[in-house]
Motif scaffolding. Structure first.
Motif, PDB file in Angstrom:
ATOM      1  N   UNK A  89       1.266  -1.265  -0.070  1.00 46.56           N
ATOM      2  CA  UNK A  89      -0.302   0.125  -0.202  1.00 46.56           C
ATOM      3  C   UNK A  89       0.763   1.137   0.332  1.00 46.56           C
ATOM      4  N   UNK A  90       0.163   2.569  -0.878  1.00 48.47           N
ATOM      5  CA  UNK A  90       0.642   3.792  -0.577  1.00 48.47           C
ATOM      6  C   UNK A  90       0.465   4.368   0.786  1.00 48.47           C
ATOM      7  N   UNK A  91       1.777   5.129   1.025  1.00 50.31           N
ATOM      8  CA  UNK A  91       1.956   5.914   2.343  1.00 50.31           C
ATOM      9  C   UNK A  91       2.630   5.186   3.501  1.00 50.31           C
ATOM     10  N   UNK A  92       2.370   5.973   4.587  1.00 52.79           N
ATOM     11  CA  UNK A  92       3.777   4.709   5.626  1.00 52.79           C
ATOM     12  C   UNK A  92       3.019   3.623   5.458  1.00 52.79           C
ATOM     13  N   UNK A  93       4.354   2.916   5.961  1.00 54.25           N
ATOM     14  CA  UNK A  93       4.767   1.788   6.150  1.00 54.25           C
ATOM     15  C   UNK A  93       4.708   1.081   7.505  1.00 54.25           C
ATOM     16  N   UNK A 102       3.468   1.989  -5.458  1.00 50.02           N
ATOM     17  CA  UNK A 102       2.783   1.273  -4.588  1.00 50.02           C
ATOM     18  C   UNK A 102       2.661   0.264  -5.902  1.00 50.02           C
ATOM     19  N   UNK A 103       1.486   1.750  -6.878  1.00 46.67           N
ATOM     20  CA  UNK A 103       0.473   1.071  -7.753  1.00 46.67           C
ATOM     21  C   UNK A 103       1.164   0.248  -8.900  1.00 46.67           C
ATOM     22  N   UNK A 104       2.467   1.007  -9.111  1.00 49.30           N
ATOM     23  CA  UNK A 104       3.188  -0.789 -10.548  1.00 49.30           C
ATOM     24  C   UNK A 104       3.509  -2.267  -9.271  1.00 49.30           C
ATOM     25  N   UNK A 108       9.974   5.350  -3.640  1.00 51.55           N
ATOM     26  CA  UNK A 108       9.864   4.047  -3.873  1.00 51.55           C
ATOM     27  C   UNK A 108       8.728   3.567  -3.161  1.00 51.55           C
ATOM     28  N   UNK A 109       9.121   1.843  -2.906  1.00 49.16           N
ATOM     29  CA  UNK A 109       7.500   1.300  -2.227  1.00 49.16           C
ATOM     30  C   UNK A 109       8.509  -0.119  -1.953  1.00 49.16           C
ATOM     31  N   UNK A 110       7.752  -0.380  -0.360  1.00 48.86           N
ATOM     32  CA  UNK A 110       8.225  -1.876  -0.019  1.00 48.86           C
ATOM     33  C   UNK A 110       7.015  -2.191   0.766  1.00 48.86           C
ATOM     34  N   UNK A 111       7.305  -3.631  -0.090  1.00 47.51           N
ATOM     35  CA  UNK A 111       6.341  -4.490   0.292  1.00 47.51           C
ATOM     36  C   UNK A 111       6.632  -5.859   1.291  1.00 47.51           C
ATOM     37  N   UNK A 112       5.364  -5.716   1.798  1.00 47.49           N
ATOM     38  CA  UNK A 112       5.580  -7.287   2.230  1.00 47.49           C
ATOM     39  C   UNK A 112       5.249  -8.093   1.910  1.00 47.49           C
ATOM     40  N   UNK A 113       5.796  -9.625   1.480  1.00 48.23           N
ATOM     41  CA  UNK A 113       5.784 -10.939   0.940  1.00 48.23           C
ATOM     42  C   UNK A 113       5.566 -11.873   2.215  1.00 48.23           C
ATOM     43  N   UNK A 114       4.136 -11.965   2.141  1.00 49.96           N
ATOM     44  CA  UNK A 114       3.775 -13.142   3.209  1.00 49.96           C
ATOM     45  C   UNK A 114       4.097 -14.575   3.346  1.00 49.96           C
ATOM     46  N   UNK A 115       4.767 -15.316   4.318  1.00 50.65           N
ATOM     47  CA  UNK A 115       5.262 -16.110   4.472  1.00 50.65           C
ATOM     48  C   UNK A 115       4.617 -16.916   5.327  1.00 50.65           C
ATOM     49  N   UNK A 116       3.597 -16.878   6.042  1.00 52.70           N
ATOM     50  CA  UNK A 116       2.215 -17.545   7.429  1.00 52.70           C
ATOM     51  C   UNK A 116       2.114 -19.121   6.563  1.00 52.70           C
ATOM     52  N   UNK A 117       2.229 -19.755   6.979  1.00 46.30           N
ATOM     53  CA  UNK A 117       1.644 -21.017   6.480  1.00 46.30           C
ATOM     54  C   UNK A 117       1.171 -21.948   7.268  1.00 46.30           C
ATOM     55  N   UNK A 118       0.581 -21.656   8.555  1.00 43.12           N
ATOM     56  CA  UNK A 118      -0.220 -22.573   9.720  1.00 43.12           C
ATOM     57  C   UNK A 118       0.389 -24.678   9.548  1.00 43.12           C
ATOM     58  N   UNK A 119      -0.636 -24.825   8.560  1.00 48.01           N
ATOM     59  CA  UNK A 119      -0.085 -26.346   8.820  1.00 48.01           C
ATOM     60  C   UNK A 119       1.956 -26.433   7.844  1.00 48.01           C
TER      61      UNK A 119
END
Ligand code: NI
Length: 385
Positions: free
Chosen positions: A172-176, A302-304, A339-350
């Motif tokens: 998302x755009x804005x403060x992260x 962010x949009x890109x 610029x943009x900083x993205x969180x890439x999910x890595x959670x998998x409960x199984x």
């Protein structure tokens, strides 16, 4: 095209991540990691050199003139004793990749291989920044000082994130992420006998008032619509019940999500501690250190990033995720360029990858590496072309 190439390099990235995981290194001392990154880049014929001590900077040039985009991965580990029982468990006693930076380094190498294969279709250049010392907030500053952002038009970074489900991306755009400041206040009084306070200047009474008055910066000087934190985490003074101490020490941290508030913290804390101390006839001396500034995503970048995630993995891959009070030194790169900083999910409960970052049982769902490496590559291509 990126998607197919990501499949081709999927195992390569997993193997590298496991190797980095087995040999975690201290911040600003990532010697083996640096050597391996250079080896892999050189094997692929990608121009690279050391930077910022144990970092690496590499360049992939397209065959047409254009802009320059930077992709950044941090590469350092933490002083944590790993308690996972996995084949790729840390071999360096007391050190562990407990934040996922092993995955960042491997993913950026994967992206380098992908981009190198399609460089004939790239308009402009890509700089790959393998940054040391994120956990001590020194690496980004050093990379910038040594010219990592020269001629760079925009930058993109990721963090693998266990609070977000594997397969999801949040950009998302804005403060992260928040700023982080550290302050130290030395309060000077005048010691003496506990039964004769009038002959002394009591630094404990003065410091207690300072601790309370600091909170009024948050409650009376900052808009209730903004969020900010001042925490005193350490307060030391005194030796004995009937001795009035000579001095006291207060240490704490600040957090916020806006550059305006962050820029004002030091002056406000100085004003409050000096004047409160003086009301009690004591003196106060402030030392203020800015670890990181707020991480604020540029709207267009962010949009890109969000569009790239959607292109690669569908609409459902684009997640909305609240900002966090953790800090990132990636923020320094975005001070002067978008610029943009993205969180890439890595959670998998199984797969039991739900432990928080910095936990001795932290691990990631390695399927996320496909997301991170392809997202790096797609962002660069979409930004440039
Ligand atoms: Ni981290």
């Amino acid at each position: 095209m990126v998607k197919e190439l990501t499949k081709k390099y999927k195992q390569y990235v997993i193997d590298l991540r496991r190797e980095f995981h087995m040999y975690p290194e201290k911040s600003m001392n990532e010697v083996r990691t640096q050597k391996r990154i250079i080896e892999e880049l050189e094997k692929a014929g990608i121009e690279c050199r050391p930077i910022a001590g144990t970092g690496v900077i590499a360049t992939i040039k397209g065959n047409k003139e254009g802009k320059t985009v930077a992709l950044r991965a941090d590469i350092d580990a933490l002083d944590v004793n790993e308690s996972n029982d996995v084949p790729y468990k840390s071999k360096n006693e007391g050190l562990m990749h407990a934040c996922g930076h092993d995955g960042h380094a491997a993913s950026l190498l994967g992206a380098a291989m992908i981009l190198n294969e399609v460089k004939d279709e790239i308009k402009g250049s890509i700089k790959l920044l393998f940054q040391p010392g994120e956990e001590v907030a020194q690496g980004a500053k050093k990379m910038i000082e040594e010219g990592a952002l020269e001629n760079v038009d925009a930058i993109f970074g990721i963090h693998i994130w266990n609070d977000l489900e594997c397969g999801k991306v949040s950009a998302e755009a804005g403060p992260r992420m928040a700023s982080a400041g550290v302050f130290k206040i030395k309060v000077q009084g005048k010691g003496g006998h506990g039964s004769l306070p009038h002959q002394t200047i009591d630094p404990i009474v003065a410091s207690s008032a300072i601790v309370l008055d600091l909170q009024s910066i948050i409650s009376r000087e900052i808009s209730p619509l903004d969020s900010a934190v001042i925490t005193v985490g350490k307060f030391q003074s005194g030796t004995r019940f009937n001795v009035i101490a000579n001095d006291a020490l207060i240490e704490g941290t600040t957090r916020c999500f806006s550059n305006e508030i962050n820029d004002a913290f030091e002056e406000r804390i100085r004003r409050v501690c000096e004047n409160t101390a003086s009301a009690y006839r004591a003196t106060a001396e402030l030392e203020y250190d800015q670890l990181v500034i707020p991480t604020i995503n540029d709207e267009a970048c962010s949009k890109i990033a969000e569009d790239a995630a959607e292109k690669l993995f569908g609409k459902e891959a684009v997640a909305k995720f609240p900002m966090t009070t953790g800090g990132e030194d990636f923020s320094f790169y975005m001070k002067d360029i978008p610029g943009a900083f993205a969180f890439v999910g890595s959670r998998n409960d199984e797969k039991v990858t739900y432990y928080p970052h910095h936990h001795p049982k932290f691990d990631i769902d390695e399927d996320c590496l496909e997301v991170s490496s392809s997202l790096y590559a797609q962002f660069a291509l979409d930004y440039l072309n």
